[in-house]
Design an enzyme around this catalytic site. Structure first.
Site, PDB file in Angstrom:
ATOM      1  N   ARG A 175     -13.057   0.889  10.758  1.00 33.87           N
ATOM      2  CA  ARG A 175     -11.836   1.616  11.156  1.00 33.87           C
ATOM      3  C   ARG A 175     -12.182   3.093  11.306  1.00 33.87           C
ATOM      4  O   ARG A 175     -12.613   3.729  10.345  1.00 33.87           O
ATOM      5  CB  ARG A 175     -10.736   1.430  10.093  1.00 33.87           C
ATOM      6  CG  ARG A 175      -9.535   2.310  10.360  1.00 33.87           C
ATOM      7  CD  ARG A 175      -8.420   2.201   9.321  1.00 33.87           C
ATOM      8  NE  ARG A 175      -7.375   3.131   9.683  1.00 33.87           N
ATOM      9  CZ  ARG A 175      -6.866   4.080   8.884  1.00 33.87           C
ATOM     10  NH1 ARG A 175      -7.259   4.191   7.626  1.00 33.87           N
ATOM     11  NH2 ARG A 175      -5.967   4.912   9.335  1.00 33.87           N
ATOM     12  N   HIS A 179      -5.190  10.567  13.349  1.00 36.93           N
ATOM     13  CA  HIS A 179      -5.471  10.798  11.926  1.00 36.93           C
ATOM     14  C   HIS A 179      -5.491  12.316  11.696  1.00 36.93           C
ATOM     15  O   HIS A 179      -6.530  12.900  11.403  1.00 36.93           O
ATOM     16  CB  HIS A 179      -6.788  10.128  11.519  1.00 36.93           C
ATOM     17  CG  HIS A 179      -6.927   9.884  10.041  1.00 36.93           C
ATOM     18  ND1 HIS A 179      -7.219   8.651   9.499  1.00 36.93           N
ATOM     19  CD2 HIS A 179      -6.817  10.728   8.975  1.00 36.93           C
ATOM     20  CE1 HIS A 179      -7.274   8.750   8.178  1.00 36.93           C
ATOM     21  NE2 HIS A 179      -7.054  10.001   7.828  1.00 36.93           N
ATOM     22  N   GLU A 182      -0.582   7.482   8.051  1.00 39.12           N
ATOM     23  CA  GLU A 182       0.173   8.107   6.971  1.00 39.12           C
ATOM     24  C   GLU A 182       1.214   9.138   7.419  1.00 39.12           C
ATOM     25  O   GLU A 182       1.103  10.339   7.132  1.00 39.12           O
ATOM     26  CB  GLU A 182      -0.786   8.752   5.958  1.00 39.12           C
ATOM     27  CG  GLU A 182      -1.771   7.760   5.367  1.00 39.12           C
ATOM     28  CD  GLU A 182      -2.595   8.352   4.229  1.00 39.12           C
ATOM     29  OE1 GLU A 182      -2.595   9.580   4.053  1.00 39.12           O
ATOM     30  OE2 GLU A 182      -3.231   7.574   3.514  1.00 39.12           O
ATOM     31  N   ASN A 205      -2.459   1.973   3.099  1.00 42.88           N
ATOM     32  CA  ASN A 205      -3.394   2.837   2.371  1.00 42.88           C
ATOM     33  C   ASN A 205      -2.866   2.983   0.957  1.00 42.88           C
ATOM     34  O   ASN A 205      -1.722   3.399   0.759  1.00 42.88           O
ATOM     35  CB  ASN A 205      -3.473   4.237   3.003  1.00 42.88           C
ATOM     36  CG  ASN A 205      -4.216   4.231   4.327  1.00 42.88           C
ATOM     37  OD1 ASN A 205      -4.704   3.195   4.772  1.00 42.88           O
ATOM     38  ND2 ASN A 205      -4.312   5.396   4.947  1.00 42.88           N
ATOM     39  N   TYR A 235      -3.954   3.997  -3.235  1.00 43.77           N
ATOM     40  CA  TYR A 235      -4.960   4.515  -4.163  1.00 43.77           C
ATOM     41  C   TYR A 235      -4.562   4.400  -5.626  1.00 43.77           C
ATOM     42  O   TYR A 235      -5.415   4.210  -6.482  1.00 43.77           O
ATOM     43  CB  TYR A 235      -5.257   5.989  -3.829  1.00 43.77           C
ATOM     44  CG  TYR A 235      -6.013   6.157  -2.539  1.00 43.77           C
ATOM     45  CD1 TYR A 235      -7.402   6.219  -2.532  1.00 43.77           C
ATOM     46  CD2 TYR A 235      -5.354   6.223  -1.319  1.00 43.77           C
ATOM     47  CE1 TYR A 235      -8.111   6.355  -1.352  1.00 43.77           C
ATOM     48  CE2 TYR A 235      -6.053   6.362  -0.123  1.00 43.77           C
ATOM     49  CZ  TYR A 235      -7.432   6.416  -0.147  1.00 43.77           C
ATOM     50  OH  TYR A 235      -8.128   6.533   1.022  1.00 43.77           O
ATOM     51  N   GLU A 251      -7.025   1.442   3.690  1.00 45.31           N
ATOM     52  CA  GLU A 251      -7.790   2.395   2.860  1.00 45.31           C
ATOM     53  C   GLU A 251      -7.560   2.070   1.397  1.00 45.31           C
ATOM     54  O   GLU A 251      -6.431   1.812   0.983  1.00 45.31           O
ATOM     55  CB  GLU A 251      -7.328   3.853   3.057  1.00 45.31           C
ATOM     56  CG  GLU A 251      -7.748   4.491   4.344  1.00 45.31           C
ATOM     57  CD  GLU A 251      -7.279   5.951   4.447  1.00 45.31           C
ATOM     58  OE1 GLU A 251      -7.096   6.618   3.409  1.00 45.31           O
ATOM     59  OE2 GLU A 251      -7.096   6.398   5.593  1.00 45.31           O
TER      60      GLU A 251
HETATM   61  C1  PNW Z   1      -5.817   9.442   2.681  1.00 45.87           C
HETATM   62  N1  PNW Z   1      -1.597   9.854  -1.946  1.00 45.87           N
HETATM   63  O1  PNW Z   1      -5.006  10.469   2.235  1.00 45.87           O
HETATM   64  C2  PNW Z   1      -6.282   9.834   4.051  1.00 45.87           C
HETATM   65  O2  PNW Z   1      -5.914   8.894   5.034  1.00 45.87           O
HETATM   66  C3  PNW Z   1      -7.733  10.127   4.123  1.00 45.87           C
HETATM   67  O3  PNW Z   1      -8.007  10.880   5.260  1.00 45.87           O
HETATM   68  C4  PNW Z   1      -8.185  10.808   2.843  1.00 45.87           C
HETATM   69  O4  PNW Z   1      -9.484  11.309   2.903  1.00 45.87           O
HETATM   70  C5  PNW Z   1      -8.069   9.787   1.752  1.00 45.87           C
HETATM   71  O5  PNW Z   1      -6.797   9.207   1.721  1.00 45.87           O
HETATM   72  C6  PNW Z   1      -8.417  10.302   0.359  1.00 45.87           C
HETATM   73  O6  PNW Z   1      -7.559  11.328  -0.029  1.00 45.87           O
HETATM   74  C7  PNW Z   1      -4.215  10.271   1.139  1.00 45.87           C
HETATM   75  O7  PNW Z   1      -0.545  10.458  -1.910  1.00 45.87           O
HETATM   76  C8  PNW Z   1      -2.988  10.823   1.189  1.00 45.87           C
HETATM   77  O8  PNW Z   1      -1.841   9.069  -2.846  1.00 45.87           O
HETATM   78  C9  PNW Z   1      -2.125  10.683   0.160  1.00 45.87           C
HETATM   79  C10 PNW Z   1      -2.478   9.994  -0.942  1.00 45.87           C
HETATM   80  C11 PNW Z   1      -3.703   9.430  -1.024  1.00 45.87           C
HETATM   81  C12 PNW Z   1      -4.591   9.595   0.015  1.00 45.87           C
END
Ligand code: PNW
Length: 503
Positions: free
Chosen positions: A103, A149, A196, A336, A338, A406
């Site tokens: 991706r 992006h 996002e 995405n 985390y 992600e």
């Molecule tokens: C993503 N959150 O951003 C992005 O898509 C990537 O470009 C970035 O490098 C990656 O995650 C790591 O940060 C995020 O709010 C935006 O949890 C928000 C969050 C996490 C990741």
């Protein structure tokens, strides 16, 4: 600093882990479906470098990363991984790791330097992406392409504020998308319009930690502009889905959708009804904001309408029809994800530009319990059970097959390659999150089709610069040497055995 504002800031980087209970959760290596796809993910500005090579125009990130005083830890991505000039090597690297999917995103200003619908096309930029796609296919790696992006052409921001003018942006984005479908769509079968939208709206147009950093300065309005930006994204997405379905899908037979990020929220105090409500409300404000109009084809969630009133734009009758018509064509939910947080209902009235639903986000609950061990970013904690719950939440609300577009984390001490390759923390994180997917599939009945790790390689982490390293491959930013970390081999091997176990 609020947890949200610190998410991309170098000051949130943790230099050593603190031992925490829960860190010794075992990875169970649970099975995954035989046709489950494993991939790696990147974004153009974060890896390509070649900021003005071969006729590329400036994006808002080229501008933002050169502001004085710096808002990006003194660093920019003029060179970064120099992927633009190392692309064949990077494709070979992925092939050696056995990935099924890559991706990546296209830099809009690399192929239309000024971005607008009447502006010239840069054939050299097109040639780069053609070469990348051909090399991927030659290695049996499926290209999954994100159109946007975060790197809007600077010229469209200068002309009309980019996302702030819905009609102008939509027309320019449609032309850009049409160019991509017509030049690459014979070989690209999975498209993502936007990465996002929440982050684009809130971080770039409210708290101002990402480009263009449009916030709290003369002539900005944080009460309404983030919601206007979100509105522009939803309508531009729907318009491009309609275009793809009408003009390209019949011959190209690909799929299209959007990528939404989101945490899972647990109540700060599980015994408090208002905190239980706050956790649910936070997810509706974060995810439902975009996913309800896009996947259900409806208006914004009723809770948001009631809370935001006139701050939230209206969909006109023709726009409502567009949303209703296009909703079923979104073939997958790009997720995405985390981490998980606690949500606490605030008692005091909210700020006049509040975007949270009057909810505070924390990593520690009312009993002093941490949501999970911190990675090298303080906010990014290991909480796989929240991931499983989010998969269920999304599936129950939208009933669309999910692709994890992600997931990943940075580890402590990764500048030094010798320390970086032994990334046990990341392997544990990835292993646990894959177990959560397996449970969601086999125990809960959620449909999940694939998993793309963030990221293929260490890269430019936006406002945090080169501090946090999310790669499964280490990059030495002086020599540009790539060295796979052990997690890269872990993923190669775990997908082999987990998928064999399932078949
Ligand atoms: C993503 N959150 O951003 C992005 O898509 C990537 O470009 C970035 O490098 C990656 O995650 C790591 O940060 C995020 O709010 C935006 O949890 C928000 C969050 C996490 C990741």
């Amino acid at each position: 600093m609020s947890q949200e504002a610190s998410m991309f800031s170098a000051s949130d980087v943790i230099v050593s882990y603190s031992p925490l209970t829960g860190h010794d959760l075992p990875v169970q290596e649970l099975p995954l479906p035989a046709d489950f796809a494993w991939g790696t993910a990147t974004a153009a500005y974060q890896i390509e470098g070649a900021a003005s090579q071969d006729g590329k125009g400036k994006s808002i990130w080229d501008t933002y990363s050169h502001l004085e005083p710096s808002r990006t830890n003194g660093e920019n991505a003029d060179i970064s991984c120099d992927h633009y000039n190392h692309m064949p090597e990077d494709v070979e690297l992925m092939a050696s790791l056995g990935v099924d999917v890559y991706r990546f995103s296209i830099s809009w200003s690399r192929i239309i330097p000024l971005g607008g619908r009447n502006d010239p096309i840069n054939e050299k930029g097109i040639a780069f992406y053609n070469d990348l796609i051909d090399r991927l296919l030659a290695r049996s790696i499926e290209p999954v392409v994100t159109l946007y992006h975060w790197d809007a052409p600077q010229a469209i921001y200068d002309r009309y504020g980019a996302f702030l003018d819905t009609a102008e942006f939509r027309a320019d984005f449609e032309r850009y998308a049409r160019l991509c479908f017509s030049r690459f769509g014979d070989r690209v079968k999975k498209w993502v319009t936007f990465n996002e939208p929440y982050i684009i709206s809130i971080f770039a147009h409210l708290n101002g930690t990402l480009a263009p950093g449009h916030c709290r300065e003369a002539g900005t309005d944080t009460k309404t502009e983030p919601w206007r930006v979100g509105h522009t994204i939803i309508l531009s997405h729907a318009a491009v889905v309609q275009m793809y379905v009408d003009e390209f899908q019949p011959s190209q037979t690909g799929e299209i959708s959007i990528v939404l990020n989101g945490h899972f929220y647990e109540p700060y105090d599980a015994a408090s009804a208002v905190d239980v409500d706050a956790a649910e409300r936070r997810m509706v404000f974060y995810i439902g904001w975009f996913a309800d109009p896009v996947f259900l084809g409806t208006d914004y969630p009723a809770e948001m309408r009631a809370y935001l009133g006139a701050r939230l734009p209206e969909f006109m009758p023709d726009e409502r029809a567009l949303l209703r018509r296009t909703a079923p064509f979104n073939a997958f939910y790009g997720m995405n994800h985390y981490s998980t947080k606690y949500a606490r209902a605030l008692a005091d009235p909210p700020a006049e530009d509040d975007w949270t639903g009057n909810v505070e986000e924390t990593s520690v609950n009312s009993e002093g319990k941490e949501i999970g061990p911190a990675s090298a970013m303080g906010w990014l904690r290991v909480a796989p059970s929240g991931f499983r719950k989010l998969l269920n939440w999304v599936w129950n609300r939208y009933h669309v097959p999910v692709i994890i577009t992600e997931n990943g984390c940075p580890c402590v001490g990764e500048d030094d390659v010798a320390t970086a390759v032994d990334d046990k923390f990341r392997q544990r994180y990835l292993g646990l999150y894959l177990d959560a997917i397996s449970r969601a599939i086999y125990e809960d009945g959620v449909v999940v089709r694939g998993y793309y790790v963030w990221s293929l390689m260490d890269n430019y982490e936006w406002s945090a610069g080169y501090g946090p390293r999310y790669g499964i491959v280490h990059v030495d930013f002086k020599t540009l040497k790539r060295t796979p970390k052990n997690s890269a081999y872990y993923l190669r091997d775990t997908f082999k055995s987990r998928r064999r176990a399932a078949s």
